[in-house]
Design an enzyme around this catalytic site. Structure first.
Site, PDB file in Angstrom:
ATOM      1  N   ARG A 211     123.257  43.796  30.188  1.00 10.21           N
ATOM      2  CA  ARG A 211     123.182  44.985  31.057  1.00 10.21           C
ATOM      3  C   ARG A 211     121.821  45.662  30.895  1.00 10.21           C
ATOM      4  O   ARG A 211     121.228  46.144  31.857  1.00 10.21           O
ATOM      5  CB  ARG A 211     124.317  45.957  30.720  1.00 10.21           C
ATOM      6  CG  ARG A 211     125.654  45.523  31.296  1.00 10.21           C
ATOM      7  CD  ARG A 211     126.687  46.626  31.199  1.00 10.21           C
ATOM      8  NE  ARG A 211     127.234  46.773  29.878  1.00 10.21           N
ATOM      9  CZ  ARG A 211     128.404  46.248  29.478  1.00 10.21           C
ATOM     10  NH1 ARG A 211     129.151  45.551  30.307  1.00 10.21           N
ATOM     11  NH2 ARG A 211     128.839  46.434  28.247  1.00 10.21           N
ATOM     12  N   PHE A 227     132.296  41.670  40.816  1.00 13.82           N
ATOM     13  CA  PHE A 227     133.204  41.751  39.666  1.00 13.82           C
ATOM     14  C   PHE A 227     132.723  42.882  38.741  1.00 13.82           C
ATOM     15  O   PHE A 227     132.431  42.664  37.575  1.00 13.82           O
ATOM     16  CB  PHE A 227     133.255  40.426  38.887  1.00 13.82           C
ATOM     17  CG  PHE A 227     133.497  39.199  39.730  1.00 13.82           C
ATOM     18  CD1 PHE A 227     134.793  38.828  40.076  1.00 13.82           C
ATOM     19  CD2 PHE A 227     132.441  38.411  40.187  1.00 13.82           C
ATOM     20  CE1 PHE A 227     135.022  37.683  40.840  1.00 13.82           C
ATOM     21  CE2 PHE A 227     132.659  37.275  40.950  1.00 13.82           C
ATOM     22  CZ  PHE A 227     133.956  36.909  41.274  1.00 13.82           C
ATOM     23  N   SER A 250     138.293  44.019  42.285  1.00 10.11           N
ATOM     24  CA  SER A 250     139.672  43.991  42.783  1.00 10.11           C
ATOM     25  C   SER A 250     140.553  45.083  42.177  1.00 10.11           C
ATOM     26  O   SER A 250     141.612  45.384  42.715  1.00 10.11           O
ATOM     27  CB  SER A 250     140.288  42.615  42.534  1.00 10.11           C
ATOM     28  OG  SER A 250     140.237  42.321  41.156  1.00 10.11           O
ATOM     29  N   ASP A 299     129.504  38.337  37.698  1.00  7.83           N
ATOM     30  CA  ASP A 299     130.101  38.290  36.351  1.00  7.83           C
ATOM     31  C   ASP A 299     131.615  38.119  36.474  1.00  7.83           C
ATOM     32  O   ASP A 299     132.380  39.029  36.184  1.00  7.83           O
ATOM     33  CB  ASP A 299     129.753  39.587  35.594  1.00  7.83           C
ATOM     34  CG  ASP A 299     130.247  39.563  34.155  1.00  7.83           C
ATOM     35  OD1 ASP A 299     130.511  38.465  33.636  1.00  7.83           O
ATOM     36  OD2 ASP A 299     130.368  40.649  33.552  1.00  7.83           O
ATOM     37  N   CYS A 339     132.052  33.145  31.573  1.00  5.11           N
ATOM     38  CA  CYS A 339     132.616  33.439  30.250  1.00  5.11           C
ATOM     39  C   CYS A 339     133.689  32.430  29.877  1.00  5.11           C
ATOM     40  O   CYS A 339     134.479  32.659  28.968  1.00  5.11           O
ATOM     41  CB  CYS A 339     133.156  34.869  30.192  1.00  5.11           C
ATOM     42  SG  CYS A 339     134.492  35.166  31.359  1.00  5.11           S
TER      43      CYS A 339
HETATM   44  N1  SAH Z   1     130.544  43.046  34.681  1.00  5.78           N
HETATM   45  C1  SAH Z   1     131.636  43.810  34.152  1.00  5.78           C
HETATM   46  C2  SAH Z   1     132.755  42.939  33.639  1.00  5.78           C
HETATM   47  C3  SAH Z   1     133.383  42.029  34.675  1.00  5.78           C
HETATM   48  S1  SAH Z   1     134.877  41.312  34.188  1.00  5.78           S
HETATM   49  C4  SAH Z   1     131.121  44.755  33.080  1.00  5.78           C
HETATM   50  O1  SAH Z   1     129.917  44.688  32.748  1.00  5.78           O
HETATM   51  O2  SAH Z   1     131.881  45.570  32.591  1.00  5.78           O
HETATM   52  C5  SAH Z   1     135.488  40.655  35.657  1.00  5.78           C
HETATM   53  C6  SAH Z   1     136.056  41.651  36.627  1.00  5.78           C
HETATM   54  O3  SAH Z   1     136.371  40.967  37.845  1.00  5.78           O
HETATM   55  C7  SAH Z   1     137.354  42.330  36.218  1.00  5.78           C
HETATM   56  O4  SAH Z   1     137.168  43.721  36.286  1.00  5.78           O
HETATM   57  C8  SAH Z   1     138.404  41.887  37.250  1.00  5.78           C
HETATM   58  O5  SAH Z   1     139.297  42.930  37.612  1.00  5.78           O
HETATM   59  C9  SAH Z   1     137.539  41.515  38.422  1.00  5.78           C
HETATM   60  N2  SAH Z   1     138.055  40.479  39.331  1.00  5.78           N
HETATM   61  C10 SAH Z   1     138.732  39.357  39.003  1.00  5.78           C
HETATM   62  N3  SAH Z   1     138.901  38.562  40.094  1.00  5.78           N
HETATM   63  C11 SAH Z   1     138.326  39.219  41.138  1.00  5.78           C
HETATM   64  C12 SAH Z   1     138.138  38.897  42.514  1.00  5.78           C
HETATM   65  N4  SAH Z   1     138.581  37.740  43.025  1.00  5.78           N
HETATM   66  N5  SAH Z   1     137.496  39.793  43.284  1.00  5.78           N
HETATM   67  C13 SAH Z   1     137.039  40.955  42.774  1.00  5.78           C
HETATM   68  N6  SAH Z   1     137.148  41.284  41.473  1.00  5.78           N
HETATM   69  C14 SAH Z   1     137.784  40.433  40.660  1.00  5.78           C
END
Ligand code: SAH
Length: 395
Positions: A211, A227, A250, A299, A339
């Protein structure tokens, strides 16, 4: 004393000091160890090589606590391990601007199945192995002594516990925790964390170092954060002077916290656009609308939960990366991550190369990324390395 004796074929691999002993490697079990109880580990010729925790229902039958045959697995053992882990964090974390980080990273800190994260004055634990669960009271007492937290909360509400013969569970272990979100600090930025209901232990601490890299790239850019969870990458992008940040997530509750995090850092909420939807769908919509961005962050959650899902996961990564590369303006920057522990760095790079080829853009890797340094990887336990990422430039 309970013990396990290894098969002759296992004598050579045990020399590598990998902490997992699978059921198939064990010749015999003596005594009657209960779930998580400590057992002596003997080679086939009856040489004592260390002590581990016994897990009768798991394929990983023993997790080795120590490869020193002399070392007892007692209060002092855990105390020594916690102090070592804590000393490492004192070296790598600037606690004047960061108070949310991982203190114990399970196998990689010599404590199989135990995760402990610090969020300001609170600790959040996951007991993921029978051995960690068996020693729970000792572990809590030492954590309390060393870190003097206001409260210790458990987030062992994860399915992997069932493989160890344990039920998923969560709740307060010591002290108190507030009803509200907890305010934490990361590289000087403020983040609200929901330790009771948030993902994992509340925040994706493993992305902290990545980040911070956003600060170098996002100034004056239009940024798409896919995400986004609670807006971690978005806060850094806005703080570095991004023209506009669009985030897709989501979970609507995560986006609500993302809005609060934006305001908490004194950033202009009007420069932030929230899209509460599926990334796969929205990227296609943007493609059809010919909407473009200067910088895109991908991510996603873990696409491969097991080795059998590698191919399918690969298609998912390729899909979103291809769409993202096409949405980038010339000279655009892509931060892309996986991940999934089952997808190696090498395979991940191949998948992105495939996406780049299909996009008919010229794409270069500027930097290779991994998990933050408070998530160290023991060289005896390569499985500990799970997060990989690339910063790419697309012309
Ligand atoms: N980059 C973030 C962490 C991401 S974790 C950080 O720095 O804090 C992945 C995230 O993707 C989760 O919050 C999950 O709710 C979301 N997610 C999972 N599948 C998804 C989809 N198909 N569309 C949108 N969001 C999604």
């Amino acid at each position: 004393m309970h013990s396990v004796t290894l098969k002759k074929a296992a004598d050579s691999f045990i020399k590598r000091k990998h902490p997992w002993i699978f059921s198939g490697a064990i010749e015999k079990v003596e005594g009657n160890p209960s779930n998580g109880e400590t057992v002596q580990v003997f080679t086939s010729n009856k040489t004592l090589i260390g002590h581990g925790s016994f897990s009768p229902t798991s394929q990983i039958r023993v997790r080795v606590w120590s490869f020193n045959p002399e070392e007892k697995i007692d209060f002092e053992f855990f105390q020594r391990k916690f102090l070592h882990a804590s000393q490492l964090r004192e070296q790598i974390i600037n606690t004047s601007n960061t108070n949310a980080y991982r203190i114990i990273n399970a196998e990689s800190d010599g404590l199989p199945g135990l995760i402990v994260d610090r969020y300001a004055d609170f600790l959040v634990c996951q007991f993921l192995s029978a051995g960690a669960e068996f020693n729970k009271e000792t572990i809590i007492e030492i954590l309390n002594d060393i870190f003097k937290p206001v409260g210790i909360f458990e987030r062992s509400d994860v399915e992997v516990r069932t493989k160890e013969g344990l039920q998923p569970t969560q709740g307060l272990l010591r002290g108190t925790i507030p009803d509200d979100l907890i305010e934490t600090m990361e590289n000087g930025f403020k983040f609200l964390v929901d330790i009771k209901n948030g993902h994992k232990t509340g925040f994706y601490l493993d992305q902290r170092d990545n980040r911070e890299l956003i600060l170098k790239f996002a100034k004056d850019k239009t940024v798409l954060n896919c995400f986004s969870y609670t807006g971690g990458f978005s806060v850094y992008a806005l703080a570095s002077g991004a023209e506009k940040v669009t985030q897709i997530e989501s979970s609507s509750s995560a986006l609500e916290i993302a809005n609060k995090n934006t305001e908490l850092n004194g950033l202009n909420i009007y420069n932030l656009e929230n899209i509460n939807d599926d990334v796969f769908k929205v990227l296609r919509k943007f493609r059809d609308e010919r909407r473009t961005f200067d910088m895109i962050i991908l991510d996603p959650p873990k696409f491969a939960e097991s080795a059998s899902q590698i191919q399918q996961a690969g298609r998912g990564y390729k899909d979103i990366n291809l769409l993202a590369i096409k949405l980038l303006n010339p000279g655009g920057i892509l931060f892309t991550f996986s991940c999934s522990g089952h997808i190696s760095q090498e395979l991940f790079q191949k998948i992105i190369a495939g996406a780049a080829l299909d996009s008919e853009r010229e794409v270069k890797i500027i930097k290779q990324l991994t998990q933050s340094s408070d998530h160290p990887v023991s060289l005896n336990f390569p499985e500990g390395l799970y997060l990989k990422g690339l910063i790419c430039l697309a012309n």
